[in-house]
Design an enzyme around this catalytic site. Structure first.
Site, PDB file in Angstrom:
ATOM      1  N   SER A 282      -8.309  -4.542   4.981  1.00 38.38           N
ATOM      2  CA  SER A 282      -8.868  -4.264   3.646  1.00 38.38           C
ATOM      3  C   SER A 282      -9.238  -5.515   2.834  1.00 38.38           C
ATOM      4  O   SER A 282      -8.877  -5.639   1.664  1.00 38.38           O
ATOM      5  CB  SER A 282      -7.902  -3.381   2.843  1.00 38.38           C
ATOM      6  OG  SER A 282      -7.680  -2.149   3.493  1.00 38.38           O
TER       7      SER A 282
ATOM      8  N   ASP B 165       0.822  -1.214   0.000  1.00 37.01           N
ATOM      9  CA  ASP B 165       0.000   0.000   0.000  1.00 37.01           C
ATOM     10  C   ASP B 165       0.857   1.266   0.000  1.00 37.01           C
ATOM     11  O   ASP B 165       1.971   1.270   0.513  1.00 37.01           O
ATOM     12  CB  ASP B 165      -0.924  -0.019   1.228  1.00 37.01           C
ATOM     13  CG  ASP B 165      -2.076   0.971   1.088  1.00 37.01           C
ATOM     14  OD1 ASP B 165      -2.404   1.374  -0.052  1.00 37.01           O
ATOM     15  OD2 ASP B 165      -2.652   1.354   2.128  1.00 37.01           O
TER      16      ASP B 165
ATOM     17  N   ARG C   6       1.876  -4.869   6.176  1.00 36.86           N
ATOM     18  CA  ARG C   6       1.202  -3.827   5.393  1.00 36.86           C
ATOM     19  C   ARG C   6       2.076  -2.581   5.421  1.00 36.86           C
ATOM     20  O   ARG C   6       2.514  -2.154   6.492  1.00 36.86           O
ATOM     21  CB  ARG C   6      -0.188  -3.495   5.932  1.00 36.86           C
ATOM     22  CG  ARG C   6      -0.880  -2.414   5.079  1.00 36.86           C
ATOM     23  CD  ARG C   6      -2.367  -2.283   5.322  1.00 36.86           C
ATOM     24  NE  ARG C   6      -2.952  -1.337   4.370  1.00 36.86           N
ATOM     25  CZ  ARG C   6      -4.213  -1.322   3.965  1.00 36.86           C
ATOM     26  NH1 ARG C   6      -5.044  -2.212   4.431  1.00 36.86           N
ATOM     27  NH2 ARG C   6      -4.639  -0.427   3.100  1.00 36.86           N
TER      28      ARG C   6
ATOM     29  N   ASN D  13     -10.810  -2.371  -5.687  1.00 39.96           N
ATOM     30  CA  ASN D  13     -10.020  -1.498  -6.564  1.00 39.96           C
ATOM     31  C   ASN D  13     -10.670  -1.323  -7.945  1.00 39.96           C
ATOM     32  O   ASN D  13     -10.356  -0.374  -8.665  1.00 39.96           O
ATOM     33  CB  ASN D  13      -8.578  -2.013  -6.722  1.00 39.96           C
ATOM     34  CG  ASN D  13      -7.733  -1.849  -5.463  1.00 39.96           C
ATOM     35  OD1 ASN D  13      -6.798  -2.623  -5.228  1.00 39.96           O
ATOM     36  ND2 ASN D  13      -8.035  -0.859  -4.626  1.00 39.96           N
TER      37      ASN D  13
HETATM   38  C1  IPE Z   1      -5.476  -2.640  -0.315  1.00 44.28           C
HETATM   39  O1  IPE Z   1      -5.124  -1.301  -0.449  1.00 44.28           O
HETATM   40  C2  IPE Z   1      -5.429  -3.313  -1.644  1.00 44.28           C
HETATM   41  C3  IPE Z   1      -4.109  -3.477  -2.244  1.00 44.28           C
HETATM   42  C4  IPE Z   1      -2.976  -3.136  -1.691  1.00 44.28           C
HETATM   43  C5  IPE Z   1      -4.095  -4.109  -3.534  1.00 44.28           C
HETATM   44  P1  IPE Z   1      -6.217  -0.167  -0.697  1.00 44.28           P
HETATM   45  O2  IPE Z   1      -5.482   1.120  -0.709  1.00 44.28           O
HETATM   46  O3  IPE Z   1      -7.006  -0.496  -1.903  1.00 44.28           O
HETATM   47  O4  IPE Z   1      -7.151  -0.306   0.576  1.00 44.28           O
HETATM   48  P2  IPE Z   1      -7.831   0.805   1.486  1.00 44.28           P
HETATM   49  O5  IPE Z   1      -8.630   1.682   0.563  1.00 44.28           O
HETATM   50  O6  IPE Z   1      -6.718   1.541   2.153  1.00 44.28           O
HETATM   51  O7  IPE Z   1      -8.655   0.038   2.449  1.00 44.28           O
HETATM   52  C1  IPE Z   2      -1.474   0.272  -3.436  1.00 42.38           C
HETATM   53  O1  IPE Z   2      -1.312   1.651  -3.502  1.00 42.38           O
HETATM   54  C2  IPE Z   2      -1.684  -0.332  -4.814  1.00 42.38           C
HETATM   55  C3  IPE Z   2      -3.078  -0.686  -5.114  1.00 42.38           C
HETATM   56  C4  IPE Z   2      -4.065  -0.653  -4.264  1.00 42.38           C
HETATM   57  C5  IPE Z   2      -3.372  -1.102  -6.462  1.00 42.38           C
HETATM   58  P1  IPE Z   2      -2.535   2.650  -3.534  1.00 42.38           P
HETATM   59  O2  IPE Z   2      -2.916   2.873  -4.956  1.00 42.38           O
HETATM   60  O3  IPE Z   2      -3.613   2.185  -2.648  1.00 42.38           O
HETATM   61  O4  IPE Z   2      -1.855   3.981  -2.962  1.00 42.38           O
HETATM   62  P2  IPE Z   2      -2.445   4.922  -1.835  1.00 42.38           P
HETATM   63  O5  IPE Z   2      -2.847   4.065  -0.690  1.00 42.38           O
HETATM   64  O6  IPE Z   2      -3.593   5.652  -2.451  1.00 42.38           O
HETATM   65  O7  IPE Z   2      -1.302   5.815  -1.478  1.00 42.38           O
HETATM   66 MG    MG Z   3      -4.046   2.424  -0.670  1.00 45.62          MG
END
Ligand code: IPE
Ligand code: IPE
Ligand code: MG
Length: 237
Positions: free
Chosen positions: A193, A17, A185, A65
Site C-alpha cells: 500500500s 491496519d 502489517r 487516505n
Molecule cells: C495503509 O492502509 C495505510 C495505513 C495503514 C495508514 P490502508 O487500509 O489505507 O490501505 P489499503 O486500502 O488496504 O491498501
Molecule cells: C488503518 O485502519 C488506519 C488508517 C488507514 C488510517 P483502516 O482504517 O484502514 O481499517 P480497515 O483496514 O478499514 O479495517
Molecule cells: Mg485498511
C-alpha cells in the site's frame, strides 16, 4: 552487509491496519477503531524500547487516505492532534525523538504546528526515534526526489552520471534513517500500500492476522522472533 543470523533489529516499520474492521466487528463507528489503535502504539513503543530498537516507523495516514470521506479524515486529524498533545511530555520524558515523514503541508495548519513543536522539543533525544508517516506515499516521495535531482542536474549542480542509489536515498524523507530491517502489517493484508517502496527492498516482512487495535507487546516480540529465524542474504550467498 552480512548474512549472519540473529541480525539485530534496529528499525521496525509497521503498517497499522484493521482499525475499521476492528470497530465494525464490535458494532462501533470506525473512529472508535482508530481511537483504540492509540493504545497499541503505546504498547509497541514500550516493547521497542525494551528490545533496544532505534527506529520505529508507523504508517499512520497515507496519501490515498485523503480520499476517504471527510468525516473520517477529520476524525483522524483530531485523533492525531490529541495523540500529539497527550504524547509530547511522555516522549520528552522517555527521551524519544519524534520525526514526521510525508507531504506534511497537506495536514491542517494546527496539526502541522503541533508536529513542528514536538519535533523541535525532542530533536536531541537518543533512546529511540519514533517516525510517524503522515500524508505519506512512497510514489509521491520518489517523484519529489526525481524532480529535485532533475532540477539540480538542469542547474548544472550535478551531472546525470553522479545519480546513484545513495543520491536518490539522500533525497527521500528518510535520508537520515536507516532502512527498516523488519516490516510488519496487521489485519492479514498481503500488500505494501505505497509504504516505503525504496526503503523496504531488503526488509523481512511479517504479516500478522490481528487487527491493529488488538496488537500487543507479545505480538511485537513474536514478530521479532520470526525475524530472527529468517536468514537475510541481501542477494548474496
Ligand atoms: C495503509 O492502509 C495505510 C495505513 C495503514 C495508514 P490502508 O487500509 O489505507 O490501505 P489499503 O486500502 O488496504 O491498501
Ligand atoms: C488503518 O485502519 C488506519 C488508517 C488507514 C488510517 P483502516 O482504517 O484502514 O481499517 P480497515 O483496514 O478499514 O479495517
Ligand atoms: Mg485498511
Amino acid at each position: 552487509m552480512t548474512s549472519s543470523n540473529h541480525h539485530h533489529v534496529s528499525h521496525i516499520a509497521i503498517i497499522m491496519d484493521g482499525n475499521g474492521r476492528w470497530a465494525k466487528e464490535r458494532g462501533l463507528p470506525r473512529a472508535e477503531g482508530h481511537r483504540a489503535g492509540a493504545e497499541s502504539i503505546r504498547e509497541v513503543t514500550e516493547a521497542c524500547i525494551e528490545l533496544g530498537v532505534k527506529y520505529l516507523t508507523l504508517y499512520a495516514f497515507s496519501s490515498e487516505n485523503w480520499n476517504r470521506p471527510k468525516a473520517e479524515v477529520d476524525a483522524l486529524m483530531k485523533l492525531l492532534d490529541r495523540f500529539l498533545d497527550d504524547k509530547a511530555a511522555e516522549l520528552d520524558k522517555q527521551k524519544i525523538r519524534l520525526q514526521a515523514i510525508g507531504d506534511l503541508d497537506r495536514l491542517p495548519a494546527a496539526t502541522r504546528k503541533r508536529l513542528d513543536r514536538i519535533q523541535e522539543r525532542t530533536k536531541n533525544h537518543q533512546t529511540m526515534t519514533l517516525v510517524l508517516a503522515l500524508s505519506y506515499g512512497a510514489r509521491e516521495e520518489i517523484t519529489a526526489a526525481v524532480r529535485a535531482i532533475a532540477k539540480a542536474a538542469v542547474a548544472g549542480e550535478i551531472s546525470p552520471d553522479q545519480i546513484d542509489g545513495e543520491l536518490i536515498a539522500q533525497h527521500l524523507y528518510t535520508k537520515d534513517i536507516p532502512d527498516p530491517d523488519l516490516l510488519i502489517r496487521t489485519s492479514g493484508e498481503m500488500r505494501v500500500s505505497n509504504f516505503l517502496l525504496w526503503q523496504i527492498s531488503y526488509s523481512e516482512i511479517v504479516i500478522v492476522k490481528k487487527m491493529w487495535p488488538d496488537f500487543r507487546q507479545a505480538d511485537l516480540f513474536a514478530a521479532v522472533e520470526e525475524y530472527n529465524k529468517r536468514h537475510r542474504r541481501f542477494g548474496a550467498l
